[in-house]
Design an enzyme around this catalytic site. Structure first.
Site, PDB file in Angstrom:
ATOM      1  N   ASP A   1       0.825  -1.204   0.000  1.00 50.59           N
ATOM      2  CA  ASP A   1       0.000   0.000   0.000  1.00 50.59           C
ATOM      3  C   ASP A   1       0.864   1.262   0.000  1.00 50.59           C
ATOM      4  O   ASP A   1       0.785   2.107   0.886  1.00 50.59           O
ATOM      5  CB  ASP A   1      -0.948  -0.006   1.203  1.00 50.59           C
ATOM      6  CG  ASP A   1      -1.899  -1.191   1.179  1.00 50.59           C
ATOM      7  OD1 ASP A   1      -3.100  -0.988   0.960  1.00 50.59           O
ATOM      8  OD2 ASP A   1      -1.426  -2.335   1.361  1.00 50.59           O
TER       9      ASP A   1
ATOM     10  N   HIS B   1     -11.736  -3.146   6.969  1.00 50.82           N
ATOM     11  CA  HIS B   1     -11.750  -4.284   6.040  1.00 50.82           C
ATOM     12  C   HIS B   1     -12.019  -5.618   6.729  1.00 50.82           C
ATOM     13  O   HIS B   1     -11.454  -6.658   6.332  1.00 50.82           O
ATOM     14  CB  HIS B   1     -10.440  -4.342   5.253  1.00 50.82           C
ATOM     15  CG  HIS B   1     -10.144  -3.088   4.480  1.00 50.82           C
ATOM     16  ND1 HIS B   1     -11.004  -2.589   3.521  1.00 50.82           N
ATOM     17  CD2 HIS B   1      -9.090  -2.219   4.538  1.00 50.82           C
ATOM     18  CE1 HIS B   1     -10.482  -1.468   3.010  1.00 50.82           C
ATOM     19  NE2 HIS B   1      -9.335  -1.230   3.612  1.00 50.82           N
TER      20      HIS B   1
ATOM     21  N   VAL C   1      -5.047  -3.418   4.868  1.00 53.39           N
ATOM     22  CA  VAL C   1      -5.302  -2.676   6.103  1.00 53.39           C
ATOM     23  C   VAL C   1      -4.100  -1.764   6.357  1.00 53.39           C
ATOM     24  O   VAL C   1      -2.959  -2.230   6.414  1.00 53.39           O
ATOM     25  CB  VAL C   1      -5.521  -3.622   7.300  1.00 53.39           C
ATOM     26  CG1 VAL C   1      -5.673  -2.826   8.598  1.00 53.39           C
ATOM     27  CG2 VAL C   1      -6.749  -4.487   7.060  1.00 53.39           C
TER      28      VAL C   1
END
Length: 453
Positions: free
Chosen positions: A148, A317, A345
């Site tokens: 991410d 999530h 996450v």
């Protein structure tokens, strides 16, 4: 009129994509600023967004983009600066996305290469010389891990920390650029990571922000698949969304959270090795050697990466990975996977060895590390009380380092961006399951899964 309608659809999709990343259970804090990339004048044949990846035994794939569509997909390389003893020619592709047209995207495989060796290379016979270092053939081997990423001030900090880590391969469990349909953001991401991604192989799998699906107009993952080609063909996969590779004594399986994964899917059947003509005795002999095409004598460590975590005590999530876990956890458990790394996450969490929701000494350790620097901020709210299986959890940006010391021991550490890179906020020694009694104990379950229709 058609253009106006398409723009409306496009804007609605962007809004819905951004909304879908939020949950009603927590509010994200303000993130750091999004990085700005001023336009720079470059020759059309000048290689841009250079990155490398592993492409089968002793080979690397060099990928780059040129504005010149006639630029050759050629890589010259050698072990001395400016002296190239070898040349390889590859392939190229391009894509259109609404009003955006990509440059020419080159993918060229070079090799065979010597392990643990520095090579100097030039792309397309133009531009600057780059250098890469191949991973070692034997232990120890070190992986940097950050998911991410995005393109914010936190991303920049994460990359600076990773650059100070002496690693051999970067593992990225999904959500790379956070382009979210804005295709020029793929270009700026490629520019941002080039200093690191051109020097060490980056092995990535897709996240939800790579999907970029527009109903009736554009299939999902078009940009990701064109730009970040991984060794799917080399590992017998029919999709760039899931594949496997080996480095030193480690076999790594990159699963696709957004590809079909049920027992009738191509991904499930690719993951599961079957022996329809083998006798029971033959299966017993091959159990340790062939499930998932892994020879545990050659590669005693077995790792899995995917985007959506299966074990997650954060409010963000929740339950999104339940379906995939129900389908595939029995396979990973039967194969004695050592470690499962995920993103999605925007926080960090490490579990005990676990299976079927309970601590199990023969299950894998699960680590969520979706805290690389995304534009949406951190997921700060955790569920309480903390589950029995959760050992350490914290909502901070950072990266992980996994040093596989030998066939038995590995050292995992997590490093917050707020601290100096040498500071370890979480750390643990992990012992491989290969020399435990777990593999022998699972032989019946192993056989049952392999021989199932």
């Amino acid at each position: 009129m058609v253009v106006s309608t398409m723009l409306t659809v496009f804007l609605l999709i962007i809004i819905s994509a951004n909304v879908s990343t939020l949950t009603a259970d927590y509010v994200r804090p303000q993130p750091r600023e999004t990085l700005q990339f001023p336009w720079k004048s470059k020759a059309s044949s000048y290689p841009q967004q250079v990155h490398i990846s592993l492409a089968g035994e002793k080979h690397m794939r060099v990928s780059w983009i040129t504005d010149d569509r006639f630029s050759p997909s050629v890589v010259e390389y050698g072990t001395s600066p400016g002296r190239y003893s070898s040349v390889a020619e590859g392939e190229s592709t391009s894509y259109n996305y609404l009003f955006y047209s990509s440059g020419k995207i080159h993918h060229t495989v070079i090799g065979p290469l010597e392990p643990d060796t520095v090579y100097f290379y030039k792309c397309g016979q133009q531009g600057a010389e780059f250098q890469l270092k191949t991973p070692p053939a034997q232990f120890p081997v070190t992986f940097a891990v950050a998911g991410d990423l995005g393109q914010t001030g936190w991303t920049k900090s994460t990359l600076e920390h990773i650059d100070r880590c002496k690693y051999d391969v970067h593992l990225l469990p999904g959500d790379l650029s956070y382009a979210d349909y804005m295709q020029h953001r793929w270009d700026t991401f490629g520019e941002l990571v080039q200093p690191l991604a051109s020097a060490r192989p980056w092995m990535v799998t897709e996240g939800n922000h790579e999907k970029e699906y527009i109903p009736l107009l554009k299939d999902g993952f078009a940009s990701y698949n064109a730009r970040w080609k991984m060794p799917s063909e080399e590992s017998g996969s029919t999709s760039n969304l899931y594949y496997s590779f080996e480095v030193a004594g480690v076999h790594i399986i990159m699963l696709g959270s957004y590809a079909d994964y049920d027992e009738y899917s191509d991904q499930y059947n690719w993951l599961k090795v079957r022996f329809p003509t083998a006798t029971t005795d033959q299966v017993d002999i091959k159990l340790m050697a062939n499930l998932l095409k892994v020879d545990r004598k050659k590669t005693p460590w077995l790792l899995v990466l995917l985007h959506v975590p299966w074990y997650n005590s954060n409010e963000a999530h929740q339950h999104e990975g339940d379906g995939m876990m129900a389908a595939m956890e029995p396979l990973l458990y039967a194969a004695s996977v050592d470690l499962v790394l995920s993103g999605h996450v925007h926080a960090y969490e490490r579990s005990n060895r676990i299976n079927k929701g309970k601590p199990d000494p023969c299950g894998p350790v699960h680590i969520t590390i979706g805290d690389g620097g995304n534009k949406e901020g951190l997921a700060r709210k955790y569920k309480n009380p903390k589950p029995d299986w959760s050992v350490f959890r914290e909502a901070s940006f950072g990266h992980g380092e996994l040093k596989i010391v030998n066939a038995t021991l590995a050292f995992w550490s997590w490093h917050r961006n707020d601290d100096d890179e040498p500071v370890r906020s979480d750390q643990i020694w992990i012992t491989s399951l290969v020399n435990s009694e777990c593999l022998a104990e699972k032989s019946h379950e192993f056989r049952k899964i392999l021989m199932a229709p």
